[in-house]
Design an enzyme around this catalytic site. Structure first.
Site, PDB file in Angstrom:
ATOM      1  N   GLU A 316       0.834  -1.209   0.000  1.00 10.99           N
ATOM      2  CA  GLU A 316       0.000   0.000   0.000  1.00 10.99           C
ATOM      3  C   GLU A 316       0.868   1.257   0.000  1.00 10.99           C
ATOM      4  O   GLU A 316       0.553   2.243  -0.666  1.00 10.99           O
ATOM      5  CB  GLU A 316      -0.940   0.009   1.215  1.00 10.99           C
ATOM      6  CG  GLU A 316      -1.928  -1.160   1.256  1.00 10.99           C
ATOM      7  CD  GLU A 316      -3.026  -1.081   0.201  1.00 10.99           C
ATOM      8  OE1 GLU A 316      -3.066  -0.102  -0.559  1.00 10.99           O
ATOM      9  OE2 GLU A 316      -3.846  -2.023   0.138  1.00 10.99           O
ATOM     10  N   ARG A 320       0.706   3.726  -3.241  1.00  6.28           N
ATOM     11  CA  ARG A 320       0.042   5.017  -2.995  1.00  6.28           C
ATOM     12  C   ARG A 320       1.057   6.142  -2.761  1.00  6.28           C
ATOM     13  O   ARG A 320       0.913   7.230  -3.303  1.00  6.28           O
ATOM     14  CB  ARG A 320      -0.887   4.922  -1.780  1.00  6.28           C
ATOM     15  CG  ARG A 320      -1.974   3.875  -1.955  1.00  6.28           C
ATOM     16  CD  ARG A 320      -3.006   3.959  -0.857  1.00  6.28           C
ATOM     17  NE  ARG A 320      -3.780   2.723  -0.777  1.00  6.28           N
ATOM     18  CZ  ARG A 320      -5.033   2.633  -0.370  1.00  6.28           C
ATOM     19  NH1 ARG A 320      -5.671   3.708   0.009  1.00  6.28           N
ATOM     20  NH2 ARG A 320      -5.657   1.478  -0.315  1.00  6.28           N
ATOM     21  N   ASP A 449      -5.356  -9.789  -8.103  1.00  5.75           N
ATOM     22  CA  ASP A 449      -5.679  -8.885  -9.213  1.00  5.75           C
ATOM     23  C   ASP A 449      -4.481  -8.216  -9.883  1.00  5.75           C
ATOM     24  O   ASP A 449      -4.207  -8.420 -11.075  1.00  5.75           O
ATOM     25  CB  ASP A 449      -6.692  -7.814  -8.762  1.00  5.75           C
ATOM     26  CG  ASP A 449      -6.332  -7.133  -7.422  1.00  5.75           C
ATOM     27  OD1 ASP A 449      -5.291  -7.471  -6.841  1.00  5.75           O
ATOM     28  OD2 ASP A 449      -7.095  -6.259  -6.980  1.00  5.75           O
ATOM     29  N   GLU A 584     -12.012   0.861 -10.213  1.00  5.05           N
ATOM     30  CA  GLU A 584     -11.668  -0.049 -11.314  1.00  5.05           C
ATOM     31  C   GLU A 584     -12.524   0.133 -12.562  1.00  5.05           C
ATOM     32  O   GLU A 584     -12.018   0.053 -13.690  1.00  5.05           O
ATOM     33  CB  GLU A 584     -11.716  -1.517 -10.848  1.00  5.05           C
ATOM     34  CG  GLU A 584     -10.611  -1.906  -9.879  1.00  5.05           C
ATOM     35  CD  GLU A 584     -10.793  -1.364  -8.462  1.00  5.05           C
ATOM     36  OE1 GLU A 584     -11.938  -0.998  -8.128  1.00  5.05           O
ATOM     37  OE2 GLU A 584      -9.816  -1.288  -7.700  1.00  5.05           O
TER      38      GLU A 584
HETATM   39  C1  DMJ Z   1      -6.350   0.589  -4.890  1.00  5.67           C
HETATM   40  O1  DMJ Z   1      -5.565   0.805  -3.788  1.00  5.67           O
HETATM   41  C2  DMJ Z   1      -5.567  -0.065  -5.987  1.00  5.67           C
HETATM   42  O2  DMJ Z   1      -6.223   0.128  -7.189  1.00  5.67           O
HETATM   43  C3  DMJ Z   1      -5.353  -1.522  -5.762  1.00  5.67           C
HETATM   44  O3  DMJ Z   1      -4.732  -2.138  -6.833  1.00  5.67           O
HETATM   45  C4  DMJ Z   1      -6.676  -2.209  -5.518  1.00  5.67           C
HETATM   46  N1  DMJ Z   1      -7.437  -1.579  -4.513  1.00  5.67           N
HETATM   47  C5  DMJ Z   1      -7.572  -0.158  -4.487  1.00  5.67           C
HETATM   48  C6  DMJ Z   1      -8.744   0.386  -5.234  1.00  5.67           C
HETATM   49  O4  DMJ Z   1      -9.854  -0.371  -5.253  1.00  5.67           O
END
Ligand code: DMJ
Length: 686
Positions: A316, A320, A449, A584
């Protein structure tokens, strides 16, 4: 805060000795006892043994039956591990008096904010000081209850998307009394938590005779963008307005903290690093919000320090914060952001010091100590394979190869690891052995994912020269098509389900809606045309996940029906009805529009923005995630604005509506999984 762990109960029925349900109860008990005494010791032991076996079997099978019933077979640990996509429903937002009673601790960074802690819960773990006036969510006054419960696929609908969305919005005009008595009186307005401002005299209960009239012509929602004089709504300005509104709440109630809690007008802390502020930097730059950018930059310059005794989640923090700083550096050319990125990147490196070189999930960036979560030595697969774009770029910028080497090693290990199925990977990997664990469960949703996304994007970032990445990506897409792609029975909607030990589960996380965009990006870069066909079909499904909900917002998880005889394509379980302002779908809409120029993708994105404005916008500033996308009368604000709403959702909406395709051209930039733009490397001279 960790979600409460599931408790399993055995129900024992204890007969009331005074009950007279059975006339002959006492006598019967006595004769049973006599018969028992007449049995031989061996017979009694055998019976006791069998009973014990039955009891053990019952105890063991109960939890898995429960999990299977919830459609989560073999993934029971998802619930306990507090993963970043835990499907819990938090308690309803409390009333003011409840909230005031709960004494909130001061924001402290601590191990509870570490890696596998659900960000959704993380911010709730620590609550900031309460603002004096906290809005109450009163029961809405319904002016018109005639909204549809179900919405058919587009072919079955007469109205176009926009009018449809507007209709939906009008039908649910509601008024909620704000607690700020004084302020409201002064302004002569009554305000709803959704941010819609309604004149005070409209809000007083009208005599019954006027109800009909009002229902027929509900007042325009002032939260909606106003058409320009030429009649066209300026969609770009509408996104800027949404950003300004979100930023206003953050600035007033959460400045410098990780996340805004817009309903309680306070903040939540996850890492204590100004997460929302940094995640938003490049969005402000792209949207041209210069003033906001300048004040945020000032904070980065004067206040942001990574020299903190705090556990952060490697993934994270990388996507981010590191991603946000690198992207902002590229867009602005300002060294400040590169210096901060270097400092952070260096502090994250202890995570890679593991026996297997598969990184730990948590790092204390002050002490330089990394560790796995308390309950396991596993790391999440998506987390260890979705930090590569950022670390590779950091190496390129610093000319220090250590970052790139560390993350490339992870990819090398995963590339040759047994346990994949046609390119699909399990969701966990052990940091000691370097082997996959929890094998046999495959998903494109939570925990896996962005592995697939980063295979393609690293290949693009590196100038399409790394064949292993391409090979793994192509194989994975084939695996997805073979094992996970199905069509619904009623309307042949294409979706991506999950596989659990060869059993197909028609369940799709909203997270999977990144896939149409990624497939389209691959096709744009010369990969097979059928990837684009699949992207088009999946995009339609993701759109339907919004379109068919009463609020026009997608739930977190959808189940699809495979039977032609079933009326509904989409089934939403009560526990899955929340919406976290996720990006998404709008992310994919952005890619699809860029590559096809089909205006319907813009219209779909516009509908989504309107729905966010209608159901998640909070008076006074900020947007909130909600509990129930199926209940437009009470969507149930969760009192949290995720940093990705500003970092990703609004950015992709803006880029979707922007005609300036040279701004962040997809032939020059690759977006990380948090929508931070990193340059595609120039090809080395041949
Ligand atoms: C975000 O922090 C990123 O896109 C991550 O890959 C998946 N989850 C969240 C958004 O849904």
């Amino acid at each position: 805060m960790y979600p409460p762990s599931r408790k399993d109960f055995i129900s024992l029925t204890l007969n009331d000795p005074h009950s007279h349900t059975y006339n002959n109860g006492k006598h019967r008990r006595q004769s049973c006892w006599r018969k028992w005494k007449q049995l031989s010791r061996l017979q009694r032991s055998l019976i006791l043994f069998l009973l014990a076996l039955l009891l053990i079997f019952g105890l063991l099978s109960y939890p898995s039956m429960t999990v299977q019933w919830r459609g989560l077979s073999d993934r029971e640990d998802w619930l306990e591990l507090n993963d970043r996509e835990v499907k819990d429903i938090p308690p309803e937002v409390k009333s003011v008096s409840d909230q005031a009673e709960a004494k909130a601790p001061p924001p402290v960074a601590g191990p509870h904010m570490g890696p596998a802690v659900d960000p959704d819960a993380g911010a709730d773990a620590v609550v900031g000081p309460k603002a004096p006036n906290v809005p109450i969510l009163a029961k809405p006054r319904i002016k018109n209850k005639t909204f549809q419960n179900k919405r058919g696929p587009p072919s079955l609908q007469k109205d176009g998307n926009i009018s449809d969305a507007i209709g939906r919005k009008k039908q649910v005009q509601e008024v909620v009394q704000d607690e700020e008595g004084e302020e409201v009186d002064k302004e002569k307005k009554i305000v709803s938590w959704r941010g819609a401002l309604i004149e005070a005299d409209q809000a007083t209960e009208p005599p019954p005779s006027t109800n009909e009239k009002e229902a027929a012509a509900p007042p325009a929602n002032p939260a909606d963008p106003v058409p320009s004089e030429a009649g066209a709504v300026d969609r770009l300005e509408a996104v800027r307005d949404a950003f300004r509104h979100a930023w206003k709440g953050y600035k007033e109630y959460a400045w410098g903290h990780d996340e805004l809690k817009p309903i309680s007008r306070s903040f939540g802390e996850w890492f204590g690093l100004g997460l929302t502020l940094i995640d938003s930097l490049d969005t402000m730059w792209i949207l041209g919000l210069k003033e906001e950018f300048a004040e945020a930059k000032d904070w980065v310059e004067k206040e942001l320090s990574f020299d903190k005794n705090v556990d952060v989640n490697l993934f994270e923090t990388t996507i981010r914060i590191l991603g946000g700083l690198l992207s902002t550096y590229h867009l602005t050319g300002d060294q400040l952001f590169l210096e901060k990125a270097k400092d952070l990147g260096f502090r994250l490196m202890p995570a890679f010091k593991t026996p297997s070189k598969i990184p730990f999930s948590d790092v204390n960036i002050g002490k330089g100590i990394a560790h796995p979560p308390r309950w396991t030595s596993d790391s999440t697969l998506a987390e260890v394979t979705s930090i590569q774009l950022e670390f590779r770029e950091l190496s390129r910028l610093t000319q220090d190869p250590q970052y790139q080497e560390a993350v490339n090693e992870v990819m090398r290990l995963v590339h040759k690891l047994p346990g994949k199925q046609d390119g699909l990977v399990p969701m966990f990997i052990n940091t000691n052995s370097g082997q996959f664990t929890h094998k046999g469960v495959f998903t494109l949703g939570a925990r896996a994912d962005s592995y697939y996304e980063y295979l393609l994007k690293q290949w693009i970032q590196g100038g399409k020269a790394e064949d292993d990445l391409l090979e793994d990506y192509l194989q994975a897409v084939e695996g997805v098509k073979k094992h996970l792609v199905r069509q619904t029975g009623p309307s042949r909607l294409t979706f991506v389900g999950e596989l659990s030990h060869s059993r197909f589960n028609p369940k799709m996380d909203h997270l999977v809606c990144f896939l149409p965009g990624t497939l389209a990006l691959g096709a744009h870069n010369g990969l097979p045309g059928d990837h684009m066909d699949l992207a088009v079909q999946l995009m339609e499904t993701c759109h339907q996940m919004y379109q068919q909900m009463e609020t026009g917002l997608s739930p977190e998880i959808v189940h699809f029906s495979l039977q032609a005889s079933d009326g509904n394509n989409l089934i939403v379980k009560p526990a899955d009805r929340h919406n976290l302002l996720r990006p998404e779908t709008v992310e994919s809409l952005f890619y699809m529009y860029r590559f096809t120029k089909d205006p319907k993708y813009r219209d779909w994105g516009w509908d989504i923005l309107l729905s966010f404005n209608n159901y998640t916008k909070v008076l006074g500033g900020g947007y909130t995630s909600i509990n129930n996308v199926r209940d437009p009368l009470n969507p149930g604000p969760r009192d949290k604005m995720e940093s990705f709403f500003l970092g990703e959702t609004l950015k992709y909406l803006y880029l979707l509506f922007s005609d300036d395709t040279e701004q962040l051209s997809l032939d020059k930039y690759v977006f990380n999984t948090e929508a931070h733009a990193l340059p595609i490397w120039p090809s080395p001279p041949k």
